[in-house]
Design an enzyme around this catalytic site. Sequence first.
Site, PDB file in Angstrom:
ATOM      1  N   GLU A 129       0.808  -1.219   0.000  1.00 49.91           N
ATOM      2  CA  GLU A 129       0.000   0.000   0.000  1.00 49.91           C
ATOM      3  C   GLU A 129       0.846   1.277   0.000  1.00 49.91           C
ATOM      4  OE1 GLU A 129      -2.499  -0.186   3.399  1.00 49.91           O
ATOM      5  OE2 GLU A 129      -0.830  -0.157   4.789  1.00 49.91           O
ATOM      6  N   SER A 130       2.144   1.142   0.219  1.00 48.87           N
ATOM      7  CA  SER A 130       3.026   2.299   0.126  1.00 48.87           C
ATOM      8  C   SER A 130       3.122   2.797  -1.309  1.00 48.87           C
ATOM      9  CB  SER A 130       4.417   1.922   0.624  1.00 48.87           C
ATOM     10  OG  SER A 130       4.895   0.807  -0.100  1.00 48.87           O
TER      11      SER A 130
END
Lengths: 280, 261
Positions: free
Chosen positions: B79-80
């Site tokens: 999700e980064s």
Amino acid sequence: MAELCSLAEAVGELVHDGDSVALEGFTHLIPFAAGHELLRQGRCELELIRMTPDILYDQMIGVGAARKLTFSYAGNPGVGSLHRLRDAVEHGWPRPIGLEEHSHAGMANRYAAGAAHLPFAVMRGYAGTDLASHTNVKPIACPFTGEQLMAVPALRPDVAIVHAQEADREGNVQLWGIPGVQKEAVLAAARSLVTVERVVERLEPRPGGVVIPGWVIDRVAEAPGGSRPSYSLGITDRDNDFYRFWDKLSRDRDEFTAWMEEHVLGNGVASGGGPECRNP
Amino acid sequence: MSGSDPTTTGAAAGGAGIPAGTTGTDASPAPASAGELQTIVAARRLREAQSVFIGVGRPSTAALLARIVHNPRLVLVYESGTIGAKPYHVPLSIGDGELAETADAIVSVPEMFNYWIGTGRIQVAFLGAAQIDPHANLNSTVIGDYEHPRTRLPGAGGAPEIATGCREVVVIAPHSVRTFVKRLDFVTTTGDRTTHVITDLGVLEPDPDTRELVITQIHPGVTPEQVQEATGWELKMADELRVTDPPTEAELEALRELVAR
């Protein structure tokens, strides 16, 4: 046009007690040096905004600088809890703190709406969760199809602070690696500060580089190593051992306080010591 | 940070240790610990997958193991914003530098959620949680009352929209009455798209009609009674309860080598 100045000057000029302040950086490029400077200058009664509060906000909350936290994930990534934040929420130490929480998608869209100077963003989200009834979101129907969607209010912080690898002498900034929501935060905020690892004569194009023109930034300050123990890709490495160390140290109020005094508050003091609120 | 169990650490990602007293002169490897088996079973779920969305800890270890043993073309999404990351080491955080350096593409957080997750482009999501209920809803927000929580957990992170955006959700959780509760204190994430819940005791799948979780598979040496005791509600058992295939030598060796890197 961004003015290049010292970190202490930039923080002193841009951040006031009671402000809503977003220090962003998604795991990468977290502006630790700027956050510590805020504490050394005694800023208080802040609304802290950040998707992932991380160790930096654990420190700022642990010394009592915040009245409110707006966030989406408050953990020590890959390690566990943020113990100072938990102590504030569960026991009100050193002071109670208000929470406004969202999902990552919600916070990201709130920043994007803020950057666009729109009042809200529309998304598919929060459906079927208890979050919807505990935070500031509202259902909205698509005017074209009638589909039920969710509206999230724009985030417009008083101040955004982000860290980047480089700036040139005109204050144009370039960051690369994980870009998070830094550009959105700067464009959403009323005032902005970018700290950088180094000031260079000319920005060289980088793969995946995000350039923020200097004329939308208020202050740029050089702060080498300013994202430690987070990292600045290509310049410093993430100090994973520190994140594990923090999990142990931060469990104890006295150990935390002593550590902050020794490593943050007593270090390069700008205004004579610990966080005392000038205008409570 | 997509709701990975906040009570466990990434450092224990490969499993909570090798059973004691099994090393020494014997040349054969020590038998798999419950944690190692859980990771191996999770990796098997990704044999056919095109892409997987992962948080830190055991899900990350399982996805890396799947790329080594089963599915070298598997696309890992964190999700980064790192899409197609190929880390050599199991990352501590979802934003470690190695993820950015090895990714096919790196995108901003708004783009990740709006263009990639919300659109169903990512096939499987691996999620963890502090609590799970009989319909695979998850709690990663608070234990106790919301206003005055007994335990404040990290919160939603990406989980709510990951669980409704990705086409298939696999939950990875420790099997205990603390985690498997009849009623959640807070619904952070819905279980509508959950296809499997992989624990250290077995595998649960939703009943196609009622969506209630049913235990369909138990790990070698585990009894149905043990599973029931570790579950906070009266658990339905599948008519044909399967026993998990034991780890192959290749799976176990690859996992231990990966964790030791």
